[in-house]
Design an enzyme around this catalytic site. Structure first.
Site: not given
Ligand code: MRU
Length: 370
Positions: A46-48, A101, A227, A268, A278-279
């Site tokens: 996970r994480g973009a 996703r 997270q 993201d 973002n999250k």
């Molecule tokens: O659902 P996730 O855990 O993939 O969401 C991640 C985020 O929102 C992060 O803040 C974002 O991807 C930036 S990662 C460098």
């Protein structure tokens, strides 16, 4: 050890299963498109940027597996050359992975980039012999192009994270008014696990710590999948950074107490006007930061900027299983059975709330033009 990597023989991807952290550090190997889809969908990776790196390697592994396919005849009315069949199958697998996703643009970006690399080789072969319509570059050449593009995505991400970390550190030190530890609040996880090496939002903190700068970080737990609690504190503790875990609804108190000099978050997808997905919860943090006069920074690689999205309203927002809110992480369900839940995984922070967007290319301030 890399937490996302291609296996030695190139036919699978190995990842640290982030869904088990911080309690278990377990690496898992994924070979089929279904396993890869599930790993993204269930946030094992996970994480973009990390999803983008994973998608590149996933495509490389699936392309490698096609080496064992018998090339189909390229003459006599066959519906396509073996290059065409390869490209068609890989495009279908790429579309399938992309559908796991929707919000992080890096997933589609990485799949399209590795496919483009193969397409370039296919056209090169055809142009070399323009008199023959069905000339093939060959599966190995195309698979190698995908593999090289996947490695390039990973290497570039490392360089981008390093540059983002440096720009972010310069920015926060420029605004520093005392020798006290720099107070940072962060939401979700945009550290090494979400990217490669330094991470994005955690990059300035990790780089600064290496250089002797002292930070005091407040990590929002980040409901519902935690997270911040599970991953950000895990990474910062390991790196020896002073980190305090707070519930999401405590950010206002921490800011009011004067403990936060800047907010750092990842992204993201960034729209052309600077609106940033973002999250879930990030936009609330930005509103609080504005109220308390605290600079709010978005940090991310330029691959997260989507010029095809004019504004945040064009960014697709993933909605996830209501049980993530109702019962995941709890010994017993903590809401009545069947209660309606709304579980968007991301929100969009209006560009007007963002002090600057920091990419590997520098610090962008409003009005945003990347
Ligand atoms: O659902 P996730 O855990 O993939 O969401 C991640 C985020 O929102 C992060 O803040 C974002 O991807 C930036 S990662 C460098």
């Amino acid at each position: 050890m890399e937490h996302v990597r291609l296996s030695e023989n190139g036919s699978s991807v190995i990842i640290l299963d982030q869904s088990l952290l911080p309690n278990e550090e377990k690496y898992i190997e994924l070979s089929t498109p279904e396993e890869m889809f599930e790993a993204i969908q269930k946030l094992r990776v996970r994480g973009a940027p990390a999803i983008g790196i994973f998608a590149g390697y996933a495509m490389a592994a699936l392309a490698h597996q096609m080496l064992k396919y018998k090339p189909i005849s390229s003459c006599c009315g066959a519906s396509g050359t073996s290059d065409d069949v390869f490209m068609q199958e890989m495009t279908e697998k790429g579309e399938y992975l992309k559908s796991s996703r929707p919000t992080a643009v890096n997933l589609a970006w990485a799949v399209d980039r590795v496919l483009h690399a193969a397409r370039v080789e296919m056209h090169r072969a055809r142009q070399a012999d323009p008199n023959r319509l069905n000339v093939n570059a060959g599966t190995k050449v195309l698979a190698d192009a995908i593999r090289e593009a996947a490695f390039a995505i990973h290497e570039e991400d490392k360089a981008m994270c390093q540059a983002i970390a440096q720009h972010g550190l310069d920015e926060v030190l420029k605004n520093r008014t005392s020798g006290e530890p720099v107070g940072i609040l962060t939401h979700c996880n945009a550290g090494p696990l979400a990217t490669s090496e330094y991470g994005t939002a955690l990059g300035p903190i990790l780089l600064g710590t290496e250089q002797g700068v002292q930070f005091r970080v407040f990590a929002d737990e980040t409901r519902p999948l935690l997270q911040g609690a599970r991953l950000t504190t895990y990474e910062l503790q390991k790196a020896g950074v002073d980190v305090t875990l707070i519930c999401d609804n405590m950010a206002s108190t921490v800011m009011k107490n004067g403990w936060v000099q800047a907010v750092f978050v990842g992204c993201d997808r960034v729209a052309a006007n600077g609106d940033t997905a973002n999250k879930i919860g990030t936009s609330g943090v930005a509103i609080l930061a504005k109220h308390y006069g605290i600079p709010f920074y978005v940090l991310g690689p330029s691959s997260t900027i989507d010029s095809n999205c004019p504004t945040g309203a064009d960014i697709p927002i993933e909605e996830r299983d209501p049980d993530e809110i109702r019962e995941k992480f709890y010994e017993q369900p903590m809401a009545p059975e069947g209660v309606r839940c709304f579980n968007p995984s991301f929100d969009v922070t209006d560009h007007e709330l963002i002090t600057a967007i920091i990419t590997e290319k520098g610090v962008f301030r409003p009005p945003y033009s990347f």
